[in-house]
Design a protein around this motif. Structure first.
Motif, PDB file in Angstrom:
ATOM      1  N   ARG A   9       0.834  -1.196   0.000  1.00 37.00           N
ATOM      2  CA  ARG A   9       0.000   0.000   0.000  1.00 37.00           C
ATOM      3  C   ARG A   9       0.873   1.253   0.000  1.00 37.00           C
ATOM      4  NH1 ARG A   9      -2.230  -3.620   3.279  1.00 37.00           N
ATOM      5  NH2 ARG A   9      -4.314  -4.318   2.751  1.00 37.00           N
ATOM      6  N   ASP A  13      -2.835   5.425  -1.191  1.00 44.53           N
ATOM      7  CA  ASP A  13      -3.866   4.401  -0.980  1.00 44.53           C
ATOM      8  C   ASP A  13      -4.462   4.517   0.420  1.00 44.53           C
ATOM      9  OD1 ASP A  13      -3.134   3.428  -3.478  1.00 44.53           O
ATOM     10  OD2 ASP A  13      -1.872   1.842  -2.648  1.00 44.53           O
ATOM     11  N   ILE A  14      -3.606   4.646   1.412  1.00 41.92           N
ATOM     12  CA  ILE A  14      -4.060   4.748   2.802  1.00 41.92           C
ATOM     13  C   ILE A  14      -4.839   6.038   3.020  1.00 41.92           C
ATOM     14  CG2 ILE A  14      -3.267   4.938   5.195  1.00 41.92           C
ATOM     15  CD1 ILE A  14      -0.880   3.123   4.313  1.00 41.92           C
ATOM     16  N   SER A  17      -8.387   5.844   1.541  1.00 38.86           N
ATOM     17  CA  SER A  17      -9.250   4.981   2.352  1.00 38.86           C
ATOM     18  C   SER A  17      -9.679   5.688   3.637  1.00 38.86           C
ATOM     19  CB  SER A  17      -8.526   3.678   2.691  1.00 38.86           C
ATOM     20  OG  SER A  17      -8.251   2.967   1.533  1.00 38.86           O
ATOM     21  N   ARG A  55      -3.408  -1.866  -3.667  1.00 41.01           N
ATOM     22  CA  ARG A  55      -1.968  -1.789  -3.404  1.00 41.01           C
ATOM     23  C   ARG A  55      -1.311  -1.317  -4.690  1.00 41.01           C
ATOM     24  NH1 ARG A  55      -1.198  -7.452  -0.138  1.00 41.01           N
ATOM     25  NH2 ARG A  55      -2.429  -6.780   1.645  1.00 41.01           N
TER      26      ARG A  55
END
Length: 148
Positions: A9, A13-14, A17, A55
């Motif tokens: 990741r 990406d984190i 989210s 990812r």
């Protein structure tokens, strides 16, 4: 020892989210109609699904360094030319002939922070790409043309 890359990741990406989940909770907590609460629920659900599945970066498990990946596809007749310059002069690969075929794939893993880039050539064998060259390490500056 062979260099391998595994998907991990990225910070983006984190962040996406977490932003979706936080937005969903805010919409759930607002004293509004049920439609807004349903949208909040779906934002939370989407954020959780993305956190579990997306990812977009690659990591070398031996060194712990993170890399981005770039792919170029070529026709079969470009294979000998690309294979011959991959080890010595990857900047001489003509990208004007890229994306005109799907039988030869050039993978480039690069990290601007470490200044390293790894190149490997793959050939399409029905249903999957098989490696047809070694992995070559170069400086990012030497493959800058390929990763733009």
């Amino acid at each position: 020892m062979e260099t391998q890359f595994v998907k991990v990741r990225s910070v983006t990406d984190i962040a996406v989210s977490v932003l979706l989940i936080a937005s969903g909770f805010i919409l759930l907590l607002l004293p509004t109609n049920a439609g807004i609460n349903i949208v909040g629920f779906f934002l939370i659900f989407t954020g959780i699904i993305l956190a579990l599945s997306v990812r977009s970066d690659y990591k070398n498990p031996l060194t712990g360094e993170k890399y981005k990946k770039k792919e170029h596809y070529f026709q079969q007749d470009m294979h000998p030319l690309i294979a011959s310059v991959l080890a010595t002069a990857p900047d001489s690969i003509d990208l004007s002939k890229a994306q005109k075929g799907q039988t030869v794939k050039l993978d480039i893993y690069y990290s601007r922070s470490t200044g390293k880039a790894y190149l490997q050539l793959f050939e399409y064998i029905p249903y999957k790409y098989e490696p047809c060259s070694d992995i070559y390490e170069h400086e990012v500056a030497k493959v800058e043309k390929l990763i733009k």
